[in-house]
Design an enzyme around this catalytic site. Sequence first.
Site, PDB file in Angstrom:
ATOM      1  CB  SER A 180      -0.942  -0.042   1.210  1.00 45.78           C
ATOM      2  OG  SER A 180      -1.950   0.935   1.106  1.00 45.78           O
ATOM      3  CG  HIS A 199      -5.213  -2.799   0.096  1.00 46.36           C
ATOM      4  ND1 HIS A 199      -4.662  -2.165  -1.005  1.00 46.36           N
ATOM      5  CD2 HIS A 199      -4.663  -2.198   1.189  1.00 46.36           C
ATOM      6  CE1 HIS A 199      -3.832  -1.221  -0.586  1.00 46.36           C
ATOM      7  NE2 HIS A 199      -3.801  -1.231   0.731  1.00 46.36           N
ATOM      8  CG  ASP A 229      -6.110  -2.619  -4.027  1.00 50.65           C
ATOM      9  OD1 ASP A 229      -6.721  -1.852  -3.260  1.00 50.65           O
ATOM     10  OD2 ASP A 229      -5.005  -3.101  -3.746  1.00 50.65           O
TER      11      ASP A 229
END
Length: 480
Positions: A207, A449, A420
């Site tokens: 991320s 994710h 995502d």
Amino acid sequence: MNRRRTAALAGLLGMAGALIAMPPATAAPALHWAACPADAAINPLVAVQCATVPVPLDYADPDGEQIEIMISRVASPNPAKRRGVLLTNPGGPGGSGLGLPADLVGKGLPVSVTNAYDLIGMDTRGVGHSTPIACGITTDDGYYGNVPPYAPDDAAVVAQAAIAERIAARCAANPRVRHLTTANTARDLDRVRIALGEEKASFLGYSYGSALGAAYASLFPDTVDRVVLDSNVGDSHLNREGLRRYAHGFEETFPEFARWLAARHDSYGMGRTPAQVRRNYLALVERLDRTPAPDGTTGAMLRGAVFAGLFSATAYGRTAMFLQTYATPGSVAPSPETPPGPHPSDVALSVFLAVSCNDADWPEELDTYRRGVAEDRKRYPLYGAAAANVLPCAYWAWEPSEAPVGIVPNDVLIVQNRHDPVTPLAGGELLRSAFGAQSRLVTVNGSGHGVYVLGGDGCALNVTTTYLVDGRLPARDTVC
């Protein structure tokens, strides 16, 4: 020229070259490994030690005030096969990373990787058990998430702007806040490498950790080893364009959830087809925007809960239960008001804002956000009016002290789910383009994710493990 930019230009010119020529560490500090703090969220079934590393608060003044960075280590059990260290980051900015190495082991990180590396976690500057740096956000401030609330109309944008301005003023009262940047965190990573006594270090980031990894690999190309960037922001920092991509990700991922719900209509009652689920969902959140539930939940709040629920299919059931609860009249009782006092997420919210606002030059005119919300409400009706809404960055006290880190071509591995909700495929494609022909993109035809170890795709697991252990990138971009 805007109200802060004139002074900032001089500062930026004065910092020219700072991204390339920061003073090196003079000597590696001695590390004292010991038990990690008892309140750190670390898997107790995995052997983990912690230590602290001193770093400059301001790298432009390396001999000035020092702060501490706490790191964790899951040591390789096989010194004969150990090749080095793997620095890790779980995302954020503002997320604690001490527990990530043990979490990866607990989720089945292959033994070939745990043999090859000491796994290193970190509470980045300002976070957790590192020297805390926060704005002092309280529950009375009405600020509760990294993404602003969904704005059902223009008045909601104006109301959020008042909250954003108040939070920016709180952050401005702490001068340490201005030193929370992705570039400085990347420099901290290199100080950690030096403290560990390693000539090079590898990196695995998820991320926002993909942005941190992109900055780290670009600032220190000579001392970085193997780099895996997972679930990608799309640049070396998070800016307004990156935040608005959240809405794109929600639109791309919601159909997966809608298909899941449609197959379970008899249990949750949200529609027998994905199209019906979407219509019923939008009708529900729009009704709650007009008339909140007895417990005070609005459509904006429920949209935020569903956004978070799309991070993993394992959360679909709980997310469906929330929808069913608020779709059923009389099933929600009033909940007590939040008591006034310190915000339990003050540090996480503060660091997210500080890094995001310090890294990039955000628009300062409220009308820019009002137009963006109106545009994205139509373009991305599920979540656009949240991702485009106004952040405290619009009222930030400081201009960026240096330009965002420019990405330097390198042989990094970029892994990305096709669907995502927060970092859509577009982010992976942007990083692939920025890193150039030496890099590779692995696209997983999946949803959620997080890919490597955190997801369930065997192809991506094999490709990433092979790269980390043997250094072999796939011959071309790969679709799993």
